[in-house]
Write an enzyme that holds these catalytic residues in place. Sequence first.
Site, PDB file in Angstrom:
ATOM      1  N   LYS A   1       1.418  -1.184  -0.268  1.00 53.30           N
ATOM      2  CA  LYS A   1       0.011  -0.315  -0.365  1.00 53.30           C
ATOM      3  C   LYS A   1       0.623   1.198   0.133  1.00 53.30           C
ATOM      4  CE  LYS A   1      -4.305   0.392   0.149  1.00 53.30           C
ATOM      5  NZ  LYS A   1      -5.766  -0.466  -0.607  1.00 53.30           N
TER       6      LYS A   1
ATOM      7  N   LEU B   1     -20.322   8.100   1.239  1.00 55.97           N
ATOM      8  CA  LEU B   1     -20.636   7.988   0.181  1.00 55.97           C
ATOM      9  C   LEU B   1     -19.746   8.504  -0.597  1.00 55.97           C
ATOM     10  CD1 LEU B   1     -24.366   9.684   1.124  1.00 55.97           C
ATOM     11  CD2 LEU B   1     -23.835   6.996   0.712  1.00 55.97           C
TER      12      LEU B   1
HETATM   13  N1  LIG Z   1     -11.905   2.174  -4.294  1.00 54.41           N
HETATM   14  C1  LIG Z   1     -11.381   0.895  -4.108  1.00 54.41           C
HETATM   15  O1  LIG Z   1     -11.291   0.570  -5.291  1.00 54.41           O
HETATM   16  C2  LIG Z   1     -11.180   0.035  -2.547  1.00 54.41           C
HETATM   17  C3  LIG Z   1     -11.676   0.978  -1.506  1.00 54.41           C
HETATM   18  N2  LIG Z   1     -11.481   0.792  -0.043  1.00 54.41           N
HETATM   19  C4  LIG Z   1     -11.908   1.227   0.603  1.00 54.41           C
HETATM   20  O2  LIG Z   1     -12.884   1.484   0.770  1.00 54.41           O
HETATM   21  C5  LIG Z   1     -13.503   2.837   0.948  1.00 54.41           C
HETATM   22  C6  LIG Z   1     -13.851   3.649   0.752  1.00 54.41           C
HETATM   23  O3  LIG Z   1     -12.717   4.207  -0.261  1.00 54.41           O
HETATM   24  P1  LIG Z   1     -13.661   4.653  -1.522  1.00 54.41           P
HETATM   25  O4  LIG Z   1     -14.663   4.975  -1.701  1.00 54.41           O
HETATM   26  O5  LIG Z   1     -12.375   4.940  -2.210  1.00 54.41           O
HETATM   27  O6  LIG Z   1     -12.568   6.167  -0.909  1.00 54.41           O
HETATM   28  P2  LIG Z   1     -13.685   7.384  -1.129  1.00 54.41           P
HETATM   29  O7  LIG Z   1     -12.229   9.117  -0.360  1.00 54.41           O
HETATM   30  O8  LIG Z   1     -13.747   8.112  -2.276  1.00 54.41           O
HETATM   31  O9  LIG Z   1     -14.768   7.780  -0.180  1.00 54.41           O
HETATM   32  C7  LIG Z   1     -14.931   7.278   1.518  1.00 54.41           C
HETATM   33  C8  LIG Z   1     -15.811   8.788   1.749  1.00 54.41           C
HETATM   34  O10 LIG Z   1     -16.027   8.700   3.187  1.00 54.41           O
HETATM   35  C9  LIG Z   1     -15.924   9.568   3.482  1.00 54.41           C
HETATM   36  N3  LIG Z   1     -16.494   9.499   5.138  1.00 54.41           N
HETATM   37  C10 LIG Z   1     -15.011  10.051   5.921  1.00 54.41           C
HETATM   38  N4  LIG Z   1     -15.023  10.117   7.009  1.00 54.41           N
HETATM   39  C11 LIG Z   1     -16.762   9.655   7.225  1.00 54.41           C
HETATM   40  C12 LIG Z   1     -17.245   9.417   8.284  1.00 54.41           C
HETATM   41  N5  LIG Z   1     -16.425   9.985   9.879  1.00 54.41           N
HETATM   42  N6  LIG Z   1     -17.790   9.375   8.229  1.00 54.41           N
HETATM   43  C13 LIG Z   1     -19.386   9.627   7.491  1.00 54.41           C
HETATM   44  N7  LIG Z   1     -17.998   9.503   5.888  1.00 54.41           N
HETATM   45  C14 LIG Z   1     -16.603   9.393   6.161  1.00 54.41           C
HETATM   46  C15 LIG Z   1     -15.270  10.302   2.422  1.00 54.41           C
HETATM   47  O11 LIG Z   1     -15.790  12.192   2.709  1.00 54.41           O
HETATM   48  C16 LIG Z   1     -15.749  10.169   1.354  1.00 54.41           C
HETATM   49  O12 LIG Z   1     -16.871  10.987   0.555  1.00 54.41           O
HETATM   50  C17 LIG Z   1     -12.385   2.984   2.257  1.00 54.41           C
HETATM   51  O13 LIG Z   1     -11.570   2.049   3.572  1.00 54.41           O
HETATM   52  C18 LIG Z   1     -10.948   2.137   1.561  1.00 54.41           C
HETATM   53  O14 LIG Z   1      -9.903   1.671   1.489  1.00 54.41           O
HETATM   54  C19 LIG Z   1     -11.160  -0.818  -0.735  1.00 54.41           C
HETATM   55  C20 LIG Z   1     -11.149  -1.699  -1.821  1.00 54.41           C
HETATM   56  C21 LIG Z   1     -10.914  -0.721  -2.292  1.00 54.41           C
HETATM   57  O1  LIG Z   2      -8.419  -3.064  -2.248  1.00 52.87           O
HETATM   58  C1  LIG Z   2      -7.185  -2.215  -2.174  1.00 52.87           C
HETATM   59  O2  LIG Z   2      -7.929  -1.538  -0.621  1.00 52.87           O
HETATM   60  C2  LIG Z   2      -6.793  -1.528  -3.161  1.00 52.87           C
HETATM   61  O3  LIG Z   2      -5.593  -0.823  -3.041  1.00 52.87           O
HETATM   62  C3  LIG Z   2      -7.173  -2.467  -4.348  1.00 52.87           C
HETATM   63  C4  LIG Z   2      -5.818  -1.573  -5.110  1.00 52.87           C
HETATM   64  C5  LIG Z   2      -4.794  -2.888  -6.056  1.00 52.87           C
HETATM   65  C6  LIG Z   2      -4.027  -2.185  -6.757  1.00 52.87           C
HETATM   66  C7  LIG Z   2      -4.807  -0.949  -7.516  1.00 52.87           C
HETATM   67  C8  LIG Z   2      -5.160  -0.334  -6.846  1.00 52.87           C
HETATM   68  C9  LIG Z   2      -6.607  -0.399  -5.769  1.00 52.87           C
END
Ligand SMILES: NC(=O)C1=CN([C@@H]2O[C@H](COP(=O)(O)OP(=O)(O)OC[C@H]3O[C@@H](n4cnc5c(N)ncnc54)[C@H](O)[C@@H]3O)[C@@H](O)[C@H]2O)C=CC1
Ligand SMILES: O=C(O)C(=O)Cc1ccccc1
Length: 358
Positions: free
Chosen positions: A80, A181
């Site tokens: 990461k 969201l």
């Molecule tokens: N994007 C991806 O492909 C993947 C994401 N994840 C995990 O999923 C989670 C979300 O990822 P993304 O949607 O890409 O990130 P993002 O940053 O687009 O979305 C996270 C959302 O959570 C909100 N947030 C932060 N703190 C908060 C709180 N205390 N209460 C309510 N909302 C809050 C933010 O304002 C944002 O809208 C993260 O933990 C990430 O590591 C896991 C696997 C893959």
């Molecule tokens: O599942 C995750 O938290 C990831 O980081 C997936 C991923 C792996 C490699 C490149 C971008 C996202």
Amino acid sequence: MKIFEMMEKEGHEQLIFNQDKASGLKALIAIHDTTLGPALGGCRMWPYKTEEEAIYDVLRLSKGMTYKSAASGQDYGGGKSVIWGDPKKDKSEAMFRAFGRFIDGFKGRFSTGTDVGTTYHDFIICRKETPYIGALPESYGGGGNSSIITAFGTWKGIKAVAKEAFGSDSLEGKVIAVQGLGKVGYYLVGYLIEDGAKVIGTDIVQEHIDKVLADYPGVTIVKPEEIYEVECDIFSPNALGAIINDETIPKLKCKAIAGAANNQLAEPRHGDKLHELGIVYGPDYVVNAGGLIQVADELEPGGYNKERAYGKAAGIYDMLLKIFEISRRDNIPTYKAADTLVHERLETYRKVKTIYKK
Ligand SMILES: NC(=O)C1=CN([C@@H]2O[C@H](COP(=O)(O)OP(=O)(O)OC[C@H]3O[C@@H](n4cnc5c(N)ncnc54)[C@H](O)[C@@H]3O)[C@@H](O)[C@H]2O)C=CC1
Ligand SMILES: O=C(O)C(=O)Cc1ccccc1
């Protein structure tokens, strides 16, 4: 903070500090374990309060990627990266070019892409300096926005915990509390509503809420601090980690938990507590493996195949049912059942590699 002690305890191979004076880039890259193959893991950009917070986050996140890869049957390891800065004001082309050059230095031992605080626009810039970037848009030869397949897999995970908790994987009329969201949460809400669920959502950024309400006006919005105590069937964390903790567990009114957020349990003991309370917990690195599955599929000979990737992501459902069966059979928390499967796979692979070397 004794960094070597932490790395030795958790089995990390590398922790690399990177800084680029011209762009102000300060980034950490952690490679946890490459037994199964080169490390894969996204890049988070976050305004950590201290260096220790950043180090702790990248070590935890990179370990989670090893477990995620092993549990989802990929032949890749876990890594990461985190960029220490405010994604709303510190980004620049120079920063992501410099970051791309650091990634290129690994020569394929680590590939990265979007996570919290970063978008594929940032990685289109990185791609100018290195080919080791996943989840780029199709027009750049990638599999597109990994958040969509992550949301798809999380939806399958929610159906699996529903089956375990309620005896049926139907979400018709089920109330699901969605924390976060953002990139994943927005698409997850769409899958849930399509599947007949009633969604209660929250976010700390109003524009993210507005985007969801514009497309899904039936969603009920609550304040961020209220989400833990809403009456619901399933709580779905899709924001940041460590939200299942001593303070939030007593507030929960759900029967099951399944979400995309990485590192949801503040400590393993909180997974024990959920087990004691009879709350069905879908281990985070199993539920949210969709993004990793996509990036691993992009690296297959011949490149990304969407049907194949979504077929693997749909398998998250069956993997969770297997984990719930082990948890029931051995009366152990679901996170421990998942960890057992991961340790078995890593140990077997290490033995095979040793034999092969001989
Ligand atoms: N994007 C991806 O492909 C993947 C994401 N994840 C995990 O999923 C989670 C979300 O990822 P993304 O949607 O890409 O990130 P993002 O940053 O687009 O979305 C996270 C959302 O959570 C909100 N947030 C932060 N703190 C908060 C709180 N205390 N209460 C309510 N909302 C809050 C933010 O304002 C944002 O809208 C993260 O933990 C990430 O590591 C896991 C696997 C893959
Ligand atoms: O599942 C995750 O938290 C990831 O980081 C997936 C991923 C792996 C490699 C490149 C971008 C996202």
